[in-house]
Design a protein around this motif. Sequence first.
Motif, PDB file in Angstrom:
ATOM      1  N   ASP A   1       0.836  -1.205   0.000  1.00 14.37           N
ATOM      2  CA  ASP A   1       0.000   0.000   0.000  1.00 14.37           C
ATOM      3  C   ASP A   1       0.864   1.247   0.000  1.00 14.37           C
ATOM      4  OD1 ASP A   1      -2.294  -1.473   0.063  1.00 14.37           O
ATOM      5  OD2 ASP A   1      -2.513  -1.347   2.243  1.00 14.37           O
ATOM      6  N   ALA A   2       1.906   1.220   0.838  1.00 15.10           N
ATOM      7  CA  ALA A   2       2.763   2.390   0.945  1.00 15.10           C
ATOM      8  C   ALA A   2       3.395   2.704  -0.397  1.00 15.10           C
ATOM      9  CB  ALA A   2       3.837   2.164   2.015  1.00 15.10           C
ATOM     10  N   GLN A   3       3.864   1.651  -1.082  1.00 17.32           N
ATOM     11  CA  GLN A   3       4.500   1.884  -2.377  1.00 17.32           C
ATOM     12  C   GLN A   3       3.513   2.443  -3.387  1.00 17.32           C
ATOM     13  OE1 GLN A   3       6.027  -2.035  -2.945  1.00 17.32           O
ATOM     14  NE2 GLN A   3       7.977  -1.628  -1.920  1.00 17.32           N
ATOM     15  N   GLN A   4       2.264   2.016  -3.257  1.00 19.50           N
ATOM     16  CA  GLN A   4       1.263   2.452  -4.234  1.00 19.50           C
ATOM     17  C   GLN A   4       0.672   3.820  -3.890  1.00 19.50           C
ATOM     18  OE1 GLN A   4      -1.399  -0.861  -4.126  1.00 19.50           O
ATOM     19  NE2 GLN A   4      -0.212  -2.084  -5.589  1.00 19.50           N
ATOM     20  N   SER A   5       0.916   4.293  -2.664  1.00 21.08           N
ATOM     21  CA  SER A   5       0.351   5.573  -2.253  1.00 21.08           C
ATOM     22  C   SER A   5       0.949   6.693  -3.098  1.00 21.08           C
ATOM     23  CB  SER A   5       0.679   5.808  -0.768  1.00 21.08           C
ATOM     24  OG  SER A   5       0.369   7.131  -0.406  1.00 21.08           O
ATOM     25  N   ALA A   6       0.086   7.389  -3.828  1.00 23.97           N
ATOM     26  CA  ALA A   6       0.568   8.434  -4.739  1.00 23.97           C
ATOM     27  C   ALA A   6       0.585   9.782  -4.023  1.00 23.97           C
ATOM     28  CB  ALA A   6      -0.334   8.515  -5.966  1.00 23.97           C
ATOM     29  N   TYR A   7       1.616  10.546  -4.293  1.00 25.53           N
ATOM     30  CA  TYR A   7       1.683  11.897  -3.740  1.00 25.53           C
ATOM     31  C   TYR A   7       0.616  12.765  -4.381  1.00 25.53           C
ATOM     32  CZ  TYR A   7       3.365  16.599  -2.736  1.00 25.53           C
ATOM     33  OH  TYR A   7       3.459  17.909  -2.322  1.00 25.53           O
ATOM     34  N   HIS A   8      -0.063  13.562  -3.593  1.00 28.47           N
ATOM     35  CA  HIS A   8      -0.904  14.608  -4.184  1.00 28.47           C
ATOM     36  C   HIS A   8      -0.757  15.870  -3.363  1.00 28.47           C
ATOM     37  CE1 HIS A   8      -4.448  14.963  -1.404  1.00 28.47           C
ATOM     38  NE2 HIS A   8      -3.927  13.850  -0.942  1.00 28.47           N
ATOM     39  N   ARG A   9      -0.816  16.979  -4.068  1.00 33.10           N
ATOM     40  CA  ARG A   9      -0.777  18.286  -3.426  1.00 33.10           C
ATOM     41  C   ARG A   9      -2.090  18.503  -2.686  1.00 33.10           C
ATOM     42  NH1 ARG A   9      -2.576  23.583  -5.445  1.00 33.10           N
ATOM     43  NH2 ARG A   9      -1.115  25.279  -4.951  1.00 33.10           N
ATOM     44  N   TYR A  10      -1.989  19.131  -1.498  1.00 30.11           N
ATOM     45  CA  TYR A  10      -3.201  19.483  -0.755  1.00 30.11           C
ATOM     46  C   TYR A  10      -3.655  20.851  -1.261  1.00 30.11           C
ATOM     47  CZ  TYR A  10      -6.338  20.152   3.250  1.00 30.11           C
ATOM     48  OH  TYR A  10      -7.438  20.361   4.063  1.00 30.11           O
ATOM     49  N   ASP A  11      -4.846  20.901  -1.813  1.00 28.23           N
ATOM     50  CA  ASP A  11      -5.349  22.150  -2.399  1.00 28.23           C
ATOM     51  C   ASP A  11      -5.648  23.156  -1.282  1.00 28.23           C
ATOM     52  OD1 ASP A  11      -6.552  24.190  -3.780  1.00 28.23           O
ATOM     53  OD2 ASP A  11      -8.119  22.941  -4.673  1.00 28.23           O
ATOM     54  N   PRO A  12      -4.934  24.291  -1.258  1.00 30.45           N
ATOM     55  CA  PRO A  12      -5.148  25.247  -0.157  1.00 30.45           C
ATOM     56  C   PRO A  12      -6.302  26.222  -0.387  1.00 30.45           C
ATOM     57  CG  PRO A  12      -3.396  26.035  -1.567  1.00 30.45           C
ATOM     58  CD  PRO A  12      -3.852  24.714  -2.155  1.00 30.45           C
ATOM     59  N   ALA A  13      -6.946  26.162  -1.560  1.00 34.52           N
ATOM     60  CA  ALA A  13      -8.012  27.132  -1.857  1.00 34.52           C
ATOM     61  C   ALA A  13      -9.196  26.935  -0.917  1.00 34.52           C
ATOM     62  CB  ALA A  13      -8.458  26.978  -3.310  1.00 34.52           C
ATOM     63  N   LEU A  14      -9.710  28.040  -0.397  1.00 38.97           N
ATOM     64  CA  LEU A  14     -10.911  27.960   0.433  1.00 38.97           C
ATOM     65  C   LEU A  14     -12.074  27.518  -0.454  1.00 38.97           C
ATOM     66  CD1 LEU A  14     -12.235  28.597   3.245  1.00 38.97           C
ATOM     67  CD2 LEU A  14     -12.818  30.837   2.279  1.00 38.97           C
ATOM     68  N   PRO A  15     -12.745  26.408  -0.121  1.00 40.07           N
ATOM     69  CA  PRO A  15     -13.878  25.974  -0.952  1.00 40.07           C
ATOM     70  C   PRO A  15     -15.025  26.975  -0.859  1.00 40.07           C
ATOM     71  CG  PRO A  15     -13.265  24.297   0.700  1.00 40.07           C
ATOM     72  CD  PRO A  15     -12.514  25.542   1.038  1.00 40.07           C
ATOM     73  N   PRO A  16     -15.915  26.977  -1.853  1.00 40.38           N
ATOM     74  CA  PRO A  16     -17.054  27.915  -1.809  1.00 40.38           C
ATOM     75  C   PRO A  16     -17.985  27.592  -0.644  1.00 40.38           C
ATOM     76  CG  PRO A  16     -17.237  26.392  -3.671  1.00 40.38           C
ATOM     77  CD  PRO A  16     -15.895  26.169  -3.080  1.00 40.38           C
ATOM     78  N   LEU A  17     -18.743  28.616  -0.249  1.00 35.45           N
ATOM     79  CA  LEU A  17     -19.715  28.442   0.829  1.00 35.45           C
ATOM     80  C   LEU A  17     -20.840  27.514   0.390  1.00 35.45           C
ATOM     81  CD1 LEU A  17     -20.395  31.947   2.420  1.00 35.45           C
ATOM     82  CD2 LEU A  17     -19.653  29.857   3.593  1.00 35.45           C
ATOM     83  N   ALA A  18     -21.337  26.748   1.323  1.00 35.24           N
ATOM     84  CA  ALA A  18     -22.542  25.974   1.067  1.00 35.24           C
ATOM     85  C   ALA A  18     -23.722  26.931   0.892  1.00 35.24           C
ATOM     86  CB  ALA A  18     -22.801  25.030   2.235  1.00 35.24           C
ATOM     87  N   THR A  19     -24.689  26.515   0.146  1.00 33.37           N
ATOM     88  CA  THR A  19     -25.879  27.363  -0.041  1.00 33.37           C
ATOM     89  C   THR A  19     -26.961  26.925   0.932  1.00 33.37           C
ATOM     90  OG1 THR A  19     -26.638  25.856  -1.761  1.00 33.37           O
ATOM     91  CG2 THR A  19     -25.409  27.812  -2.473  1.00 33.37           C
TER      92      THR A  19
ATOM     93  N   GLU B   1      -7.268   4.859   8.818  1.00 33.23           N
ATOM     94  CA  GLU B   1      -5.811   4.728   8.880  1.00 33.23           C
ATOM     95  C   GLU B   1      -5.300   4.484   7.469  1.00 33.23           C
ATOM     96  OE1 GLU B   1      -6.118   1.563  11.531  1.00 33.23           O
ATOM     97  OE2 GLU B   1      -6.361   2.823  13.298  1.00 33.23           O
ATOM     98  N   VAL B   2      -4.382   5.326   7.022  1.00 31.75           N
ATOM     99  CA  VAL B   2      -3.891   5.212   5.639  1.00 31.75           C
ATOM    100  C   VAL B   2      -2.387   5.449   5.584  1.00 31.75           C
ATOM    101  CG1 VAL B   2      -6.080   6.214   4.832  1.00 31.75           C
ATOM    102  CG2 VAL B   2      -4.056   7.658   4.978  1.00 31.75           C
ATOM    103  N   PRO B   3      -1.723   4.839   4.587  1.00 34.71           N
ATOM    104  CA  PRO B   3      -0.359   5.261   4.286  1.00 34.71           C
ATOM    105  C   PRO B   3      -0.462   6.510   3.415  1.00 34.71           C
ATOM    106  CG  PRO B   3      -0.970   3.374   2.922  1.00 34.71           C
ATOM    107  CD  PRO B   3      -2.175   3.719   3.743  1.00 34.71           C
TER     108      PRO B   3
END
Lengths: 391, 391, 391
Positions: free
Chosen positions: A108-126, A138-140
């Motif tokens: 699992d660890a080897q398969q865990s892909a790097y991804h950037r954490y999106d810092p943009a504030l999401p839009p407000l809920a309506t 629990e995740v790698p």
Amino acid sequence: MSESQPRLSDILEAETILEGPSSRRAFLARASALSLAIPGVGAALAACSPDSAPRGDGSNRTSTERGTASEAAQDSLRHRNSDSKLDSTLLKGARHGNSSATGSATKDAQQSAYHRYDPALPPLATGGRLQVHFHAREVPLRIADDTVVAAWTFEGDVPGPIVHCQVGDTVEFTLTNEAVVPHSMDFHAAQIDPKTAFRSVPKGQSVTYTFKPKWAGAFMYHCGTAPVLMHIGSGMYGAIIVSPREALPAAKEFVLVQSEFYLAELANGVHAFDYQKMLSTLPDFVIFNGRPNQYIQAPIKVKVGERVRFWVVNAGPTHPCNFHVVGEQFDTVYLGAPPANSIRGVQTWDVAPGGGMCFELLCDVPGEFPFVNHGFGHGQKGGIGFLVVEA
Amino acid sequence: MSESQPRLSDILEAETILEGPSSRRAFLARASALSLAIPGVGAALAACSPDSAPRGDGSNRTSTERGTASEAAQDSLRHRNSDSKLDSTLLKGARHGNSSATGSATKDAQQSAYHRYDPALPPLATGGRLQVHFHAREVPLRIADDTVVAAWTFEGDVPGPIVHCQVGDTVEFTLTNEAVVPHSMDFHAAQIDPKTAFRSVPKGQSVTYTFKPKWAGAFMYHCGTAPVLMHIGSGMYGAIIVSPREALPAAKEFVLVQSEFYLAELANGVHAFDYQKMLSTLPDFVIFNGRPNQYIQAPIKVKVGERVRFWVVNAGPTHPCNFHVVGEQFDTVYLGAPPANSIRGVQTWDVAPGGGMCFELLCDVPGEFPFVNHGFGHGQKGGIGFLVVEA
Amino acid sequence: MSESQPRLSDILEAETILEGPSSRRAFLARASALSLAIPGVGAALAACSPDSAPRGDGSNRTSTERGTASEAAQDSLRHRNSDSKLDSTLLKGARHGNSSATGSATKDAQQSAYHRYDPALPPLATGGRLQVHFHAREVPLRIADDTVVAAWTFEGDVPGPIVHCQVGDTVEFTLTNEAVVPHSMDFHAAQIDPKTAFRSVPKGQSVTYTFKPKWAGAFMYHCGTAPVLMHIGSGMYGAIIVSPREALPAAKEFVLVQSEFYLAELANGVHAFDYQKMLSTLPDFVIFNGRPNQYIQAPIKVKVGERVRFWVVNAGPTHPCNFHVVGEQFDTVYLGAPPANSIRGVQTWDVAPGGGMCFELLCDVPGEFPFVNHGFGHGQKGGIGFLVVEA
């Protein structure tokens, strides 16, 4: 165990928070059986459930999906994780099981892909109403090309998803625990009895509560299950941003959650979090949004003339975030709830662990501006990113 | 190197700040050659250029003079200082060269005379325009009768000279690097693209830029060359005080720069700065204006009835400055830019590392008032001075 | 002693605070005789005077009573306590006397009864005038069922008694020293020449001074005798609460003094305070009002609809208090003197060591709300209590 050390009863006593003083005696009786087990627990995390590989960009949003857990891996983890008060008889064995990542967890660890954490504030809920359903997993988690950590998470990521609402909105929250050890959820934006709302739930169960944020600001959420240092230190935190009902100045809005990582030696391709290191308060990484220096590689970009608003949460668990933007000054820092409670003309301000604050600057100069934790003894360990202001 | 340690790439990545993401890949390729060298670098600093003995009182002012470097000593230093990315092939040898002060450096150290750092705020420049020319220099600096440190400096002193201007003034700044390793200058009072203005320059070269401070306050300046922890930790910082255009209440004005010293064992009469200790965050000294307890021996003096204004900059690199005056209270602390942003009636306030703040008190009682960092676990290590109020 | 370590002269120099620079040379001459003795002093504290068993609830009030000291035990202590500048010739022996609790001290320790520290703000004195007489005493203090510490105290408790007055009141204070080593008193609420008022007095003598607090707030008091880190770190501190003359909103008012405990190994039933650990800044306990988690066992109780005002003093000696109430938010935090200087809508705010602040919340939800230091690496070591809001 030396009597001059903090006793296990102190470390675990926070559990009482969620269950009230009445159960304290029974709890301590249980805890005494654990007395020597805690030091080994961090390394025991290397076995992770295989259903929880981090997803690509945009994944840090609320979700109702549930993974299908590998019961075999979960069984393996259950036998090794000394935080579970349900199987204390197994804990003494755990002390000797430090290199405990199973073959499947390593895969699992080897398969865990790097991804950037999106810092943009999401839009407000309506409609003034949010339904938020988080899953404790629990995740790698790959935090760099060469580093995978065995994380305890909300929704498979560290930090968990950004929640965005407005003062007076109704937030209907559910936590479902897919992990072996009990978990809980403490929203700093909620005013609610923690004994019931923030209670721990065992694997397979859920807790639901509703709250209406009263104050605007950048608030932390986190697992409050004892020992809370371990649950925060292992990745269970995130930000809920509460916008005021009065509009703030138009701005590009970003969320930065600072946290410290205390890691055990590599075992089978994964670094467990190390509880003893957390107590030593000398972290390996101090980072924004869960990855060292991720916004150097993929900066935050705005255009010249735009106002930028950083909602900064300091998840800690221990050190302040001395927030600073190189080459810039904050024209406004909101010490309390925006849009009031502000000071002006600030180079650096410290956000306390467990706290949050809102920082604004006007990007009237094009360039590449690093944002940092200016307490460099810790801050240099990954706490640098770029704000690129394009002409 | 254990994978659970901060990686060299993280430590050095701050370099990217000054050169932009585009050069990151090339930089990391270079950095990989250094991977084991950084731990020994602190002790390698003991060899210092002989042209830079600190001067007597009043010397902490801006200057255009240049010393005549001893090229022999510089050569010696070049071979030992692993921060230079220009000679990485020599770095592995440096790890074993901990007692590296040359005979001439030792002689320099013995000849280095102690001088008090004048805390008085210098007068404002006239005409709304300042020309400031600093030189980066490596010098042996006597900080106490029995202690000489191998400092990286601006203008041969730690802190560097106090710069004083007014909101809206034009500051024309030039840094000339006389040291072997690259250096740079980051003014927290400037709003400017750091990629160009705060870039590192090699020995013998200069960088020039112009800025107009927009906000009043006590701002830090420092070398921003990677690893920034080492450059700040080795002495490259100071204060730029920006007075507001609206007059503040009449006061005697003083500048205090708190910083931490992390020193290697004595070698040939000199203490090098120790990078590993900086990462341990347990300093040997925490001091005001570069010398332990210097204002006990030679206090700051005012007369009863006078208002005192302390412009406090915390250079860090890591710990807060919990500023307090024994026997007194601050009637005003400006959390943001003076003359606004103030709070009243304060015993102690913490200035974040990388931050600055302005503290005022009315000296209506004669006596001898110690000013301290009230976080005594660190603050007691030299962070005490006297404010004497004469009747 | 390595020259890169803080020198004894630096550690002890704070003594000069109380006696002025003129006596510095003589003091340093005395201090040089001690140079190797300080590291062992913490453990030498295990012998305690037998006249000072902590009293039951309500005891944390000012008092004029004096215990009858056992001169035998005091003699034993005198020979072992290296902070005494009066018998430096005995100090080298003290370094080897780490398990120095006498039989009678051990018996005292066993007889020391646990008592809860009452956090309620005492009522204001009438008539605008307070007479406060504290006694410096060394006592064995039971801080938990299984832990007794050898404390230096004011009035036999840690913290010392809460003092409550109003802006402009006259406080007539006397300290009588019943302990072997010199002690003194520094009130952060006083504006007064510390050279005379905060001077150290030897055993059997007293110092008296009068002050009128000028600003409202939660102020620390503490022994200021050198080395001040040891005197604060060994228990000599407390809170003076200065209410403003303008009435604040009606509230239930409580006082919380956070402090760190650095303890030596158990010896004859007692933990001495450990000065070397204080310098390491890694505490064993970080607690409110002197006992780990005491308000979990016996919570602070209020009724729904009531406003709660916490006057929080951070005695340190080193770390911030990141104050937070789980499940609640502060509607008001007074950064400076109440009733002005406030911010609103705060989850967590850090009180600097040596500082104090006032936090308010409206308890409009019933429940059990833990108050914590949210910097959990330290805060989890005993810094948790319950605010119970009864329906």
